[in-house]
Design an enzyme around this catalytic site. Structure first.
Site, mmCIF file in Angstrom:
data_model
loop_
_atom_site.group_PDB
_atom_site.id
_atom_site.type_symbol
_atom_site.label_atom_id
_atom_site.label_comp_id
_atom_site.label_asym_id
_atom_site.label_seq_id
_atom_site.Cartn_x
_atom_site.Cartn_y
_atom_site.Cartn_z
ATOM 1 N N LYS A 116 0.464 -1.293 -0.520
ATOM 2 C CA LYS A 116 0.009 0.390 0.045
ATOM 3 C C LYS A 116 0.480 0.612 0.280
ATOM 4 C CE LYS A 116 -4.831 -1.543 1.813
ATOM 5 N NZ LYS A 116 -5.004 -1.538 2.828
ATOM 6 N N LYS A 198 -6.804 -11.241 -7.016
ATOM 7 C CA LYS A 198 -8.288 -11.814 -5.807
ATOM 8 C C LYS A 198 -9.461 -11.215 -6.918
ATOM 9 C CE LYS A 198 -9.199 -10.373 -1.517
ATOM 10 N NZ LYS A 198 -9.188 -9.850 -0.335
ATOM 11 N N LYS A 201 -13.304 -5.074 -5.743
ATOM 12 C CA LYS A 201 -13.696 -4.298 -6.920
ATOM 13 C C LYS A 201 -12.470 -2.844 -7.862
ATOM 14 C CE LYS A 201 -16.591 0.202 -6.754
ATOM 15 N NZ LYS A 201 -17.905 0.765 -6.407
#
Ligand code: TRP
Length: 335
Positions: A116, A198, A201
């Site tokens: 991240k 995975k 969205k």
């Protein structure tokens, strides 16, 4: 068996967007069947949602959406504790105490933090780094026995286990060391466009994920345009991740074993199989969406659920927190 004797399961989800078919099949649907056997805590972890840039109004809307989707998916608030992390005094406090037992290097080495913080334009704030400590606090505050987590959260759960042990050694026996809970069915649902990652969205490529609230025609379109592999046989195989993923979805939705589905579609080709899959997913999600529409309109009902949830959670949290504070050497609160 009384409620308190059942083993305690806790798992959280961030209210950071709409839930996907992957969240539903890989997680929520499996949680819903644990309500009998376990005492279940389902915090919606809103404090976790602010470690990345966000818009406050979105957070509030997603929080309600997440709650309504949880209930619509079968998490019965009468048989579980659904609440907001920010409503309970204790998560942030315990995470502070635990952070004082956490080597900063351990946090820097966390895979998710590395990922991240490396994203272009990411704000590498201390919250992003401390995120796994807050997660450990969520789990230890209720002395959870088992924690259902996906592959990507195993490292964080390991930290929670270490912190429980470290606290127990540093002060005295206080926390249970939580175990991971590996679900029986569902497995990992992968992206419809890139089955090596995975299902989640994606703004750039909406076709990657079926969203729980997608209208039927959108679901159909996404499934019909899912990538498949070379060949045309509907058969699971390690070198055919596309069709294997669709088979996993079919199996999770219908509850039928993959071999049976392969037999049924032997010689049928991908097109026929995908059409049947789209029908099955739509049929599964329609009643969920219908329930969702009823719940999201009913703020008073949702507030009632949150009130009921926080009352139980807060009482437990206070108990743990006061024990922890006492062991840490803080003077008892003057009442
Ligand atoms: N970090 C988890 C995720 O991103 C969410 C989470 C927060 C969680 N607290 C938790 C999961 C406690 C399980 C238990 O998915």
């Amino acid at each position: 068996m009384s409620q308190t004797q059942k083993p305690l399961i806790l798992t959280g989800a961030k209210p950071s967007g709409e839930l996907t078919l992957g969240n539903y099949l890989g997680a929520i649907k499996n949680w819903a069947v644990m309500l009998e056997e376990y005492e279940c805590f389902f915090p919606i972890v809103d404090l976790h949602a602010i470690t990345v840039r966000y818009v406050p109004a979105d957070l509030r809307r997603w929080t309600y959406q997440c709650l309504a989707q949880y209930i619509a998916c079968g998490l019965d608030p009468a048989r579980s504790h659904i609440f907001l992390q920010s409503h309970v005094t204790g998560h942030a406090e315990l995470s502070w105490v635990l952070s004082c037992l956490t080597p900063v290097g351990d946090l820097h080495r966390m895979t998710q933090f590395k990922e991240k913080s490396a994203r272009p334009g990411a704000s590498v704030n201390a919250g992003l780094l401390y995120y796994p400590v807050l997660m450990a606090a969520d789990i230890l505050l209720y002395n959870a026995d088992r924690v259902p987590v996906g592959e990507d959260q195993k490292q964080h759960l390991e930290l929670a286990r270490n912190l429980a042990q470290r606290f127990n050694q540093t002060y005295s026996e206080t926390f249970k060391v939580p175990e991971p809970f590996i679900g029986k069915t569902g497995g990992r649902i992968m992206s419809l466009q890139d089955p090596s990652k995975k299902m989640s969205k994606s703004e750039d490529n909406p076709g990657e994920a079926v969203l729980l609230l997608d209208p039927p025609e959108v679901i159909r379109k996404k499934i019909l345009s899912a990538v498949t592999d070379s060949g045309k046989e509907v058969r699971r195989s390690d070198d055919k991740p596309g069709i294997s993923n669709l088979l996993t979805i079919f199996s999770a939705v219908t509850g039928r074993p993959i071999e049976k589905i392969e037999d049924e579609f032997a010689g049928a080709g991908y097109g026929t199989f995908k059409k049947a899959l789209a029908d099955a997913v739509i049929a599964e999600l329609e009643p969920v969406q219908e329930r969702y529409r009823g719940i999201i309109e009913d703020k008073a009902y949702m507030h009632g659920v949150l009130k009921q949830g926080v009352d139980v959670a807060q009482a437990r949290a206070y108990k743990t927190l006061s024990k922890v504070f006492r062991k840490a050497g803080f003077v008892d609160r003057i009442r």
